[in-house]
Design a protein around this motif. Structure first.
Motif, mmCIF file in Angstrom:
data_model
loop_
_atom_site.group_PDB
_atom_site.id
_atom_site.type_symbol
_atom_site.label_atom_id
_atom_site.label_comp_id
_atom_site.label_asym_id
_atom_site.label_seq_id
_atom_site.Cartn_x
_atom_site.Cartn_y
_atom_site.Cartn_z
ATOM 1 N N ARG A 240 0.846 -1.192 0.000
ATOM 2 C CA ARG A 240 0.000 0.000 0.000
ATOM 3 C C ARG A 240 0.884 1.246 0.000
ATOM 4 N NH1 ARG A 240 0.882 -2.302 4.658
ATOM 5 N NH2 ARG A 240 1.132 -1.152 6.608
ATOM 6 N N LEU A 241 0.268 2.353 -0.329
ATOM 7 C CA LEU A 241 0.924 3.655 -0.268
ATOM 8 C C LEU A 241 0.470 4.348 1.014
ATOM 9 C CD1 LEU A 241 2.538 5.967 -1.763
ATOM 10 C CD2 LEU A 241 0.341 6.695 -2.670
ATOM 11 N N LEU A 242 1.404 4.857 1.799
ATOM 12 C CA LEU A 242 1.086 5.587 3.012
ATOM 13 C C LEU A 242 1.336 7.065 2.785
ATOM 14 C CD1 LEU A 242 2.759 3.305 5.736
ATOM 15 C CD2 LEU A 242 0.450 3.160 4.796
ATOM 16 N N MET A 243 0.363 7.906 3.126
ATOM 17 C CA MET A 243 0.517 9.352 2.977
ATOM 18 C C MET A 243 0.313 10.025 4.331
ATOM 19 S SD MET A 243 -1.615 12.114 0.650
ATOM 20 C CE MET A 243 -0.914 11.562 -0.903
ATOM 21 N N LEU A 244 1.289 10.827 4.720
ATOM 22 C CA LEU A 244 1.205 11.576 5.970
ATOM 23 C C LEU A 244 0.275 12.778 5.793
ATOM 24 C CD1 LEU A 244 2.286 12.146 8.886
ATOM 25 C CD2 LEU A 244 4.088 13.506 7.788
ATOM 26 N N GLU A 245 -0.685 12.921 6.692
ATOM 27 C CA GLU A 245 -1.580 14.085 6.650
ATOM 28 C C GLU A 245 -1.349 15.027 7.822
ATOM 29 O OE1 GLU A 245 -5.526 13.711 4.173
ATOM 30 O OE2 GLU A 245 -5.734 12.735 6.124
ATOM 31 N N GLU A 246 -1.181 14.502 9.002
ATOM 32 C CA GLU A 246 -1.003 15.340 10.183
ATOM 33 C C GLU A 246 0.074 14.741 11.070
ATOM 34 O OE1 GLU A 246 -4.691 15.989 12.290
ATOM 35 O OE2 GLU A 246 -5.842 15.920 10.430
ATOM 36 N N GLY A 247 0.795 15.615 11.788
ATOM 37 C CA GLY A 247 1.769 15.170 12.761
ATOM 38 C C GLY A 247 3.167 15.003 12.198
ATOM 39 N N LEU A 296 9.061 3.227 10.598
ATOM 40 C CA LEU A 296 8.419 4.531 10.668
ATOM 41 C C LEU A 296 7.706 4.643 12.015
ATOM 42 C CD1 LEU A 296 8.219 6.818 8.517
ATOM 43 C CD2 LEU A 296 5.940 5.953 7.972
ATOM 44 N N VAL A 297 8.053 5.658 12.796
ATOM 45 C CA VAL A 297 7.502 5.812 14.143
ATOM 46 C C VAL A 297 6.943 7.215 14.314
ATOM 47 C CG1 VAL A 297 8.027 5.792 16.622
ATOM 48 C CG2 VAL A 297 9.120 4.126 15.106
ATOM 49 N N ALA A 298 5.763 7.316 14.906
ATOM 50 C CA ALA A 298 5.150 8.620 15.180
ATOM 51 C C ALA A 298 5.834 9.263 16.381
ATOM 52 C CB ALA A 298 3.661 8.448 15.456
ATOM 53 N N VAL A 299 6.314 10.500 16.219
ATOM 54 C CA VAL A 299 6.896 11.229 17.351
ATOM 55 C C VAL A 299 5.948 12.323 17.831
ATOM 56 C CG1 VAL A 299 9.288 10.701 16.805
ATOM 57 C CG2 VAL A 299 8.218 12.702 15.770
ATOM 58 N N SER A 300 4.760 12.347 17.263
ATOM 59 C CA SER A 300 3.626 13.119 17.758
ATOM 60 C C SER A 300 2.396 12.343 17.295
ATOM 61 C CB SER A 300 3.618 14.544 17.192
ATOM 62 O OG SER A 300 3.274 14.536 15.812
ATOM 63 N N GLU A 301 1.233 12.759 17.686
ATOM 64 C CA GLU A 301 0.039 12.102 17.147
ATOM 65 C C GLU A 301 0.006 12.325 15.643
ATOM 66 O OE1 GLU A 301 -4.418 13.256 17.651
ATOM 67 O OE2 GLU A 301 -3.919 11.951 19.340
ATOM 68 N N CYS A 302 -0.202 11.266 14.875
ATOM 69 C CA CYS A 302 -0.143 11.340 13.408
ATOM 70 C C CYS A 302 -1.417 10.791 12.774
ATOM 71 C CB CYS A 302 1.040 10.539 12.869
ATOM 72 S SG CYS A 302 2.649 11.274 13.139
ATOM 73 N N MET A 303 -1.767 11.355 11.639
ATOM 74 C CA MET A 303 -2.831 10.814 10.798
ATOM 75 C C MET A 303 -2.196 10.352 9.490
ATOM 76 S SD MET A 303 -6.075 10.125 10.383
ATOM 77 C CE MET A 303 -7.107 11.189 11.397
ATOM 78 N N ILE A 304 -2.371 9.073 9.178
ATOM 79 C CA ILE A 304 -1.796 8.481 7.976
ATOM 80 C C ILE A 304 -2.920 7.944 7.102
ATOM 81 C CG2 ILE A 304 -0.288 6.694 7.043
ATOM 82 C CD1 ILE A 304 1.325 8.669 8.560
ATOM 83 N N LEU A 305 -2.860 8.269 5.809
ATOM 84 C CA LEU A 305 -3.830 7.762 4.847
ATOM 85 C C LEU A 305 -3.251 6.509 4.190
ATOM 86 C CD1 LEU A 305 -6.623 8.620 3.704
ATOM 87 C CD2 LEU A 305 -5.404 9.710 1.819
ATOM 88 N N HIS A 306 -3.971 5.379 4.298
ATOM 89 C CA HIS A 306 -3.541 4.119 3.700
ATOM 90 C C HIS A 306 -4.276 3.933 2.367
ATOM 91 C CE1 HIS A 306 -1.614 2.203 7.373
ATOM 92 N NE2 HIS A 306 -2.153 3.308 7.862
ATOM 93 N N ILE A 307 -3.510 3.823 1.271
ATOM 94 C CA ILE A 307 -4.072 3.678 -0.070
ATOM 95 C C ILE A 307 -3.589 2.352 -0.637
ATOM 96 C CG2 ILE A 307 -4.210 4.692 -2.372
ATOM 97 C CD1 ILE A 307 -3.511 7.404 -1.048
ATOM 98 N N SER A 308 -4.511 1.472 -0.945
ATOM 99 C CA SER A 308 -4.129 0.128 -1.370
ATOM 100 C C SER A 308 -3.511 0.134 -2.770
ATOM 101 C CB SER A 308 -5.344 -0.797 -1.356
ATOM 102 O OG SER A 308 -6.241 -0.452 -2.402
ATOM 103 N N LYS A 309 -2.609 -0.818 -2.991
ATOM 104 C CA LYS A 309 -1.993 -0.976 -4.304
ATOM 105 C C LYS A 309 -3.041 -1.332 -5.350
ATOM 106 C CE LYS A 309 1.653 -3.557 -6.666
ATOM 107 N NZ LYS A 309 2.748 -4.537 -6.523
ATOM 108 N N GLU A 310 -4.034 -2.138 -4.951
ATOM 109 C CA GLU A 310 -5.076 -2.561 -5.890
ATOM 110 C C GLU A 310 -5.862 -1.368 -6.424
ATOM 111 O OE1 GLU A 310 -4.481 -3.906 -2.965
ATOM 112 O OE2 GLU A 310 -3.694 -5.860 -3.589
ATOM 113 N N SER A 311 -6.184 -0.399 -5.548
ATOM 114 C CA SER A 311 -6.952 0.763 -6.010
ATOM 115 C C SER A 311 -6.144 1.608 -6.983
ATOM 116 C CB SER A 311 -7.400 1.607 -4.812
ATOM 117 O OG SER A 311 -6.286 2.205 -4.157
ATOM 118 N N LEU A 312 -4.829 1.692 -6.788
ATOM 119 C CA LEU A 312 -3.980 2.439 -7.715
ATOM 120 C C LEU A 312 -3.866 1.713 -9.056
ATOM 121 C CD1 LEU A 312 -1.141 3.466 -5.235
ATOM 122 C CD2 LEU A 312 -2.890 4.960 -6.204
ATOM 123 N N GLU A 313 -3.733 0.385 -8.994
ATOM 124 C CA GLU A 313 -3.585 -0.388 -10.231
ATOM 125 C C GLU A 313 -4.864 -0.410 -11.057
ATOM 126 O OE1 GLU A 313 -2.235 -4.130 -8.744
ATOM 127 O OE2 GLU A 313 -0.107 -3.593 -8.941
#
Length: 326
Positions: A240-247, A296-313
Motif C-alpha cells: 500500500r501507499l502511506l501518505m502523511l496528513e497530520e503530525g 516509521l515511528v510517530a513522534v507526535s500524534e499522526c494521521m496516515i492515509l492508507h491507499i491500497s496498491k489494488e486501487s492504484l492499479e
C-alpha cells in the motif's frame, strides 16, 4: 485620456474611473472567486460560498523586504492563514536537501523528497541549501497550514510592495456557520486537497483525472497513530501507499525494537512532517510487493492515509504503464 483611448492603452485605473464604486467591488469579488478555482482548498465550494469568502478576505499591504511567512514556524489561530498575492512580487524560499536525491518531478520514488536529517534525542536538523523562486499575483501559500495546522512550509519575502488577501481557519468556520450544511465544508476542503496531494506523488497520478483519484480515495483508510506508536516496521509487507496528513514521524533504517533501545542516545533518522509526504511509493506503483526497508515511528500524534496498491492499479493510466526492469 483622449490619447490613451485613441491608441487603445486604457489602464485598469482608467476603466475603473468610469465605474460606480459598487460595480468596481463586484468586479473585484468576481476576480477573486476566479482565482479560487486554482486553489484546491477553495476550488470545490459553491459559487455563493466563494463569494462569501471573497467578500471577507483580509487585505494587507507589505513594504519591500517584509517576511510574510517563515518556514518551520508553528501556526496559531491568527497565523493559520491562507495567503493570496493580489499585487506585487515575492520571493519564496524552501529549505532543500542537496545530498543528491532526485527531485519529485523526475524521481520514480517521490518518497525521497524534502527529507531532513535528524538527531533523534536533540531534535537537531541538518538542512543543506535553499530553493528560491519568484512569484506574482495569483500565487497562494498556507493551504496545508490552514487545513492541517502544520508549521509554515515556505519562507515568503516581498520583493516589491505587495498586497495580500488572506483568510484564517477560524474565519472559515465563522463564515460558513450560517450555511445549514456547514458541517460538510471541512470534508469538501480535505477531499480536494487530498486529490491535489495525490497528483504530486507520481507522474501517472498527475495524469489521472480528479474523478479517478476520487475513486481511489473512496477506498482509502485514514488511521490515527499515538505518540511513539510504530506506523511501519522494517520487514513489513509494503502492499500500500502511506501518505502523511497530520503530525510528525521519523524514518529509521533499523528495527523498531532497536530504535527504542537507543531512546537516550543520538540516532540518525529522517524527520517527516510535511502533509502529503509518502512512503512505499515504488512498491505501490507498478512494482511487485516488497518489504519495508525502514521503520516509521510517530513522534507526535499522526494521521496516515492508507491507499491500497489494488486501487492504484485499477486506474486507467496504470493499466498501460510498463516499468523498466529492476
Amino acid at each position: 485620456w483622449y490619447q490613451r483611448r485613441v491608441h487603445g492603452s486604457l489602464s485598469r485605473e482608467d476603466i475603473f474611473a468610469t465605474l460606480l464604486p459598487d460595480k468596481i467591488e463586484q468586479i473585484r469579488i468576481l476576480a477573486r472567486t476566479q482565482v479560487f478555482s486554482s486553489i484546491p482548498l477553495l476550488s470545490k465550494f459553491e459559487a455563493q460560498q466563494k463569494v462569501l469568502i471573497a467578500r471577507s478576505l483580509r487585505i494587507d499591504t507589505w513594504p519591500p523586504g517584509s517576511v510574510i511567512l517563515r518556514e518551520n514556524c508553528k501556526v496559531f489561530a491568527s497565523t493559520r492563514r491562507l495567503y493570496i498575492i493580489d499585487k506585487g512580487t515575492c520571493k519564496v524560499s524552501q529549505l532543500a536537501d542537496t545530498c543528491g536525491e532526485e527531485s519529485p518531478a523526475s524521481a520514480s520514488d517521490a518518497d525521497a523528497a524534502a527529507r531532513r536529517s535528524l538527531s533523534h534525542c536533540g531534535s537537531r536538523r541538518s538542512v543543506f541549501g535553499t530553493e528560491d523562486r519568484v512569484v506574482h499575483a495569483g500565487s497562494y501559500f498556507g493551504m496545508l497550514e490552514v487545513l492541517y495546522g502544520c508549521p509554515h512550509q515556505h519562507t515568503l519575502t516581498t520583493v516589491t510592495e505587495v498586497q495580500t488577501l488572506s483568510v484564517s481557519f477560524d474565519e472559515f468556520r465563522t463564515l460558513l456557520s450560517s450555511d445549514p450544511e456547514d458541517y460538510l465544508y471541512l470534508d469538501t476542503m480535505k477531499r480536494s486537497v487530498r486529490i491535489h496531494l495525490l497528483q504530486q506523488v507520481h507522474p501517472l497520478l498527475k495524469e489521472s483525472t480528479e474523478e479517478e483519484l476520487a475513486s481511489v480515495l473512496d477506498s482509502a483508510r485514514a488511521k490515527r497513530y499515538a505518540h511513539w506508536e510504530t506506523i511501519l516496521s522494517r520487514g513489513d509487507a509494503l502492499d500500500r501507499l502511506l501518505m502523511l496528513e497530520e503530525g510528525t514521524c521519523i524514518e529509521y533504517d533499523g528495527d523498531a525494537s532497536t530504535l527504542m533501545e537507543h531512546t537516550f542516545e543520538s540516532v540518525d533518522c529522517w524527520e517527516r512532517s510535511r502533509p502529503g509526504e509518502t512512503f512505499g511509493t515504488k512498491c505501490a506503483i507498478g512494482r511487485s510487493s516488497s518489504t519495508a526497508p525502514y521503520t516509521l515511528v510517530a513522534v507526535s500524534e499522526c494521521m496516515i492515509l492508507h491507499i491500497s496498491k489494488e486501487s492504484l492499479e485499477s486506474l486507467p493510466r496504470f493499466k498501460s504503464f510498463s516499468l523498466p526492469p529492476l
